[in-house]
Design a protein around this motif. Structure first.
Motif, PDB file in Angstrom:
ATOM      1  N   ILE A  25       0.834  -1.199   0.000  1.00 35.84           N
ATOM      2  CA  ILE A  25       0.000   0.000   0.000  1.00 35.84           C
ATOM      3  C   ILE A  25       0.870   1.251   0.000  1.00 35.84           C
ATOM      4  O   ILE A  25       0.608   2.222  -0.719  1.00 35.84           O
ATOM      5  CB  ILE A  25      -0.952  -0.005   1.215  1.00 35.84           C
ATOM      6  CG1 ILE A  25      -2.010  -1.103   1.031  1.00 35.84           C
ATOM      7  CG2 ILE A  25      -1.622   1.361   1.400  1.00 35.84           C
ATOM      8  CD1 ILE A  25      -2.892  -1.306   2.239  1.00 35.84           C
ATOM      9  N   THR A  26       1.937   1.219   0.803  1.00 36.90           N
ATOM     10  CA  THR A  26       2.870   2.353   0.855  1.00 36.90           C
ATOM     11  C   THR A  26       3.529   2.561  -0.506  1.00 36.90           C
ATOM     12  O   THR A  26       3.691   3.700  -0.960  1.00 36.90           O
ATOM     13  CB  THR A  26       3.947   2.115   1.920  1.00 36.90           C
ATOM     14  OG1 THR A  26       3.319   1.960   3.203  1.00 36.90           O
ATOM     15  CG2 THR A  26       4.926   3.279   1.983  1.00 36.90           C
ATOM     16  N   ILE A  29       0.992   4.164  -3.011  1.00 37.42           N
ATOM     17  CA  ILE A  29       0.811   5.586  -2.738  1.00 37.42           C
ATOM     18  C   ILE A  29       2.050   6.377  -3.136  1.00 37.42           C
ATOM     19  O   ILE A  29       1.953   7.441  -3.764  1.00 37.42           O
ATOM     20  CB  ILE A  29       0.490   5.805  -1.242  1.00 37.42           C
ATOM     21  CG1 ILE A  29      -0.885   5.220  -0.925  1.00 37.42           C
ATOM     22  CG2 ILE A  29       0.547   7.289  -0.886  1.00 37.42           C
ATOM     23  CD1 ILE A  29      -1.248   5.256   0.544  1.00 37.42           C
ATOM     24  N   PHE A  60      -4.779  10.352   0.249  1.00 38.63           N
ATOM     25  CA  PHE A  60      -3.948   9.195   0.551  1.00 38.63           C
ATOM     26  C   PHE A  60      -3.706   9.063   2.052  1.00 38.63           C
ATOM     27  O   PHE A  60      -3.653   7.944   2.591  1.00 38.63           O
ATOM     28  CB  PHE A  60      -2.612   9.277  -0.194  1.00 38.63           C
ATOM     29  CG  PHE A  60      -2.671   8.799  -1.616  1.00 38.63           C
ATOM     30  CD1 PHE A  60      -3.349   7.628  -1.943  1.00 38.63           C
ATOM     31  CD2 PHE A  60      -2.044   9.500  -2.636  1.00 38.63           C
ATOM     32  CE1 PHE A  60      -3.402   7.170  -3.262  1.00 38.63           C
ATOM     33  CE2 PHE A  60      -2.091   9.056  -3.954  1.00 38.63           C
ATOM     34  CZ  PHE A  60      -2.768   7.888  -4.265  1.00 38.63           C
ATOM     35  N   SER A  63      -6.646   7.463   3.404  1.00 39.69           N
ATOM     36  CA  SER A  63      -6.618   6.034   3.080  1.00 39.69           C
ATOM     37  C   SER A  63      -5.794   5.259   4.100  1.00 39.69           C
ATOM     38  O   SER A  63      -6.218   4.209   4.606  1.00 39.69           O
ATOM     39  CB  SER A  63      -6.018   5.822   1.685  1.00 39.69           C
ATOM     40  OG  SER A  63      -6.797   6.405   0.677  1.00 39.69           O
ATOM     41  N   VAL A  64      -4.611   5.774   4.404  1.00 38.99           N
ATOM     42  CA  VAL A  64      -3.722   5.108   5.349  1.00 38.99           C
ATOM     43  C   VAL A  64      -4.356   5.021   6.734  1.00 38.99           C
ATOM     44  O   VAL A  64      -4.312   3.979   7.396  1.00 38.99           O
ATOM     45  CB  VAL A  64      -2.358   5.837   5.425  1.00 38.99           C
ATOM     46  CG1 VAL A  64      -1.511   5.280   6.564  1.00 38.99           C
ATOM     47  CG2 VAL A  64      -1.618   5.713   4.097  1.00 38.99           C
ATOM     48  N   ALA A  83      -5.612   1.458  -0.671  1.00 39.97           N
ATOM     49  CA  ALA A  83      -4.778   2.649  -0.882  1.00 39.97           C
ATOM     50  C   ALA A  83      -5.590   3.812  -1.443  1.00 39.97           C
ATOM     51  O   ALA A  83      -5.185   4.967  -1.327  1.00 39.97           O
ATOM     52  CB  ALA A  83      -3.624   2.315  -1.828  1.00 39.97           C
TER      53      ALA A  83
END
Length: 223
Positions: A25-26, A29, A60, A63-64, A83
């Motif tokens: 996911i990181t 993004i 974003f 999202s996190v 994400a």
């Protein structure tokens, strides 16, 4: 209120077995943010790169926050599509981020210390937005201020407790952040869950309370 050790122990358990997907996911993004910056870098005076950060970063960030709230509150395993979950509330995330930045800046004009203290007051704003779909940016800020009343020092000390981990991330050229990043994020979500009032999720958004002078002066910016 739970101790820092308890909050961190909970975080370790929450991210256990999920580090791989959290890293994916990181990466997603990060890749999109970089791509947007590259695409817009031809806009004169660096405005394009700045715009890409201001426009997409809040969504974003939301999202996190939602990913880690789901881990903490329901044990839901993260997925790559998560994400983009923050874009469902893109406008609220953008306004909340803009207003927090603006208010903090205005308070900082009085001196640095008031700005820092206010940043702690506003620190839970995106957490509130993530957990309360449909809430206004101002109401989220008001709730953050209310729940951080009496807990700003706790938040400050919690942040200081990660200095060693941050240094570890630096000396490993960022590799340690694959684990340290999720550890810090999960701990801060646990902090939010610990300081929020029981009615934070259930109650309907109320008209935002009027803040101090620096925020009153900026109301026109929201419109």
């Amino acid at each position: 209120m739970k101790t820092r050790k308890e909050l961190k122990t909970m975080a370790k358990q929450q991210i256990k077995g999920n580090i791989g997907m959290l890293f994916v996911i990181t990466l997603i993004i990060g890749a999109i943010t970089v791509a947007a910056t590259v695409v817009l870098r031809f806009v004169p005076f660096g405005i394009g790169s700045l715009a890409s950060m201001i426009i997409i970063t809040p969504a974003f960030t939301l999202s996190v926050v939602r990913v880690y709230q789901a881990l903490a509150n329901t044990g839901k395993k993260p997925e790559a599509k998560d994400a983009f979950s923050g874009f469902d509330d893109f406008w609220t995330a953008f306004k909340a981020s803009f207003l927090v930045g603006l208010f903090t800046f205005l308070w900082s004009l009085l001196f640095v210390i008031p700005g820092i203290i206010k940043s702690f007051s506003y620190s839970q704003t995106m957490m509130v937005v993530a957990e309360n779909p449909g809430i206004s940016a101002r109401e989220a800020i008001s709730r953050s201020k209310a729940m951080m009343d009496g807990h700003k020092m706790d938040y400050f000390v919690l942040g200081l407790s990660f200095i060693g981990w941050a240094l570890l991330g630096c000396i490993t050229f960022g590799i340690a952040y694959i684990w340290v990043g999720p550890y810090m994020q999960a701990t801060h979500v646990n902090f939010y869950n610990d300081v929020k009032p029981a009615e934070t999720v259930a109650e309907e958004p109320a008209p935002a309370a009027v803040d101090a002078a620096p925020e009153q002066a900026s109301q026109s910016e929201e419109n």
